[in-house]
Design a protein around this motif. Sequence first.
Motif, mmCIF file in Angstrom:
data_model
loop_
_atom_site.group_PDB
_atom_site.id
_atom_site.type_symbol
_atom_site.label_atom_id
_atom_site.label_comp_id
_atom_site.label_asym_id
_atom_site.label_seq_id
_atom_site.Cartn_x
_atom_site.Cartn_y
_atom_site.Cartn_z
ATOM 1 N N VAL A 117 0.895 -1.200 -0.133
ATOM 2 C CA VAL A 117 0.132 -0.013 0.152
ATOM 3 C C VAL A 117 0.804 1.071 -0.051
ATOM 4 N N LEU A 118 0.630 2.202 -0.797
ATOM 5 C CA LEU A 118 1.138 3.496 -0.663
ATOM 6 C C LEU A 118 0.294 4.645 -0.660
ATOM 7 N N PHE A 119 0.385 5.574 0.290
ATOM 8 C CA PHE A 119 -0.490 6.547 0.412
ATOM 9 C C PHE A 119 -0.016 8.000 -0.345
ATOM 10 N N ARG A 120 -0.715 8.422 -1.404
ATOM 11 C CA ARG A 120 -0.114 9.575 -2.090
ATOM 12 C C ARG A 120 -1.133 10.907 -1.378
ATOM 13 N N MET B 208 -4.932 6.327 -2.468
ATOM 14 C CA MET B 208 -4.331 5.231 -1.968
ATOM 15 C C MET B 208 -4.202 4.409 -3.035
ATOM 16 N N VAL B 209 -2.910 3.682 -3.035
ATOM 17 C CA VAL B 209 -2.600 2.852 -4.042
ATOM 18 C C VAL B 209 -2.219 1.560 -3.176
ATOM 19 N N TRP B 210 -3.104 0.323 -3.898
ATOM 20 C CA TRP B 210 -2.657 -0.947 -3.233
ATOM 21 C C TRP B 210 -2.597 -1.811 -4.414
ATOM 22 N N LYS B 211 -1.522 -2.698 -4.262
ATOM 23 C CA LYS B 211 -1.230 -3.746 -5.355
ATOM 24 C C LYS B 211 -0.997 -5.161 -4.573
ATOM 25 N N PRO B 212 -2.130 -5.751 -4.321
ATOM 26 C CA PRO B 212 -2.070 -6.951 -3.618
ATOM 27 C C PRO B 212 -1.338 -8.373 -4.249
ATOM 28 N N HIS B 213 -0.665 -9.081 -3.815
ATOM 29 C CA HIS B 213 0.189 -10.028 -4.330
ATOM 30 C C HIS B 213 -0.220 -11.435 -3.762
ATOM 31 N N GLY B 214 -0.064 -12.390 -4.558
ATOM 32 C CA GLY B 214 -0.316 -13.941 -4.284
ATOM 33 C C GLY B 214 -1.944 -13.987 -4.349
ATOM 34 N N VAL B 215 -2.528 -14.524 -3.363
ATOM 35 C CA VAL B 215 -3.862 -14.865 -3.224
ATOM 36 C C VAL B 215 -4.837 -13.730 -2.693
ATOM 37 N N LYS C 269 -9.177 15.162 4.412
ATOM 38 C CA LYS C 269 -9.844 15.234 3.036
ATOM 39 C C LYS C 269 -10.238 13.820 2.657
ATOM 40 N N PRO C 270 -11.127 13.382 1.875
ATOM 41 C CA PRO C 270 -11.599 12.163 1.279
ATOM 42 C C PRO C 270 -10.481 11.870 0.320
ATOM 43 N N PHE C 271 -10.104 10.563 0.061
ATOM 44 C CA PHE C 271 -9.188 9.857 -0.856
ATOM 45 C C PHE C 271 -9.795 9.164 -1.841
ATOM 46 N N ASN C 272 -9.340 9.111 -2.888
ATOM 47 C CA ASN C 272 -9.711 8.097 -3.974
ATOM 48 C C ASN C 272 -8.709 6.720 -3.750
ATOM 49 N N ARG C 273 -9.046 5.698 -4.264
ATOM 50 C CA ARG C 273 -8.286 4.552 -4.333
ATOM 51 C C ARG C 273 -7.918 3.833 -5.832
ATOM 52 N N PHE C 274 -6.528 3.212 -5.757
ATOM 53 C CA PHE C 274 -6.336 2.623 -6.986
ATOM 54 C C PHE C 274 -6.016 1.217 -6.864
ATOM 55 N N VAL D 187 -0.235 9.078 -14.569
ATOM 56 C CA VAL D 187 -0.281 7.480 -14.571
ATOM 57 C C VAL D 187 0.882 7.042 -13.403
ATOM 58 N N GLU D 188 2.009 7.814 -13.469
ATOM 59 C CA GLU D 188 3.128 7.589 -12.574
ATOM 60 C C GLU D 188 2.883 7.280 -11.073
ATOM 61 N N ALA D 189 1.489 8.011 -10.805
ATOM 62 C CA ALA D 189 1.094 7.993 -9.477
ATOM 63 C C ALA D 189 0.680 6.496 -9.140
ATOM 64 N N LEU D 190 0.304 5.780 -10.105
ATOM 65 C CA LEU D 190 -0.383 4.444 -9.731
ATOM 66 C C LEU D 190 0.655 3.181 -9.450
ATOM 67 N N THR D 191 1.870 3.543 -9.293
ATOM 68 C CA THR D 191 2.641 2.414 -9.119
ATOM 69 C C THR D 191 3.040 2.327 -7.381
ATOM 70 N N VAL D 192 3.083 1.115 -6.952
ATOM 71 C CA VAL D 192 3.447 0.951 -5.612
ATOM 72 C C VAL D 192 5.138 0.710 -5.493
#
Length: 134
Positions: free
Chosen positions: A7-10, A16-23, A45-50, A129-134
């Motif tokens: 998880v990365l919080f920008r 908030m960016v989340w990239k789960p791994h595995g199962v 402030k409310p935050f969006n999620r990717f 688009v660069e903001a979407l990477t963890v």
Amino acid sequence: MKLPAHVLFRKELSLMVWKPHGVLDQALVNEIIAFVEAAEERVQKPFNRFVDLSALDAVDLNFRFVFDIALHRRLAFESHPPVKTALYVTSPDATHYAKLHAMLTDHSPLHVSLFTERAAAAKWLGVPVEALTV
């Protein structure tokens, strides 16, 4: 607040960016939901999620669990301002459950949309688009 794995919080982008791994299973979903709900209570402030589902090996969820989570989120978020959740999907299983979640949160302040291209998700979220990477 300690961030869960992948998880990365920008803060500057309210993203908030989340990239789960595995199962992707119930335990992992419950962990991220608990984190998101705690973060929603703490931030001004409310935050969006990717959510980038491209690193998953498998999805071990079922209809009832996704239904219950979506209903819980709808009820927990009903008095909050709208936010966007972009789900980046690359597999049939991830797409299936992402569509189910999007359908069950429709007509709520949780605006969920599926994407097969990161650039389209970034545009919808209003971030580079660069903001979407963890």
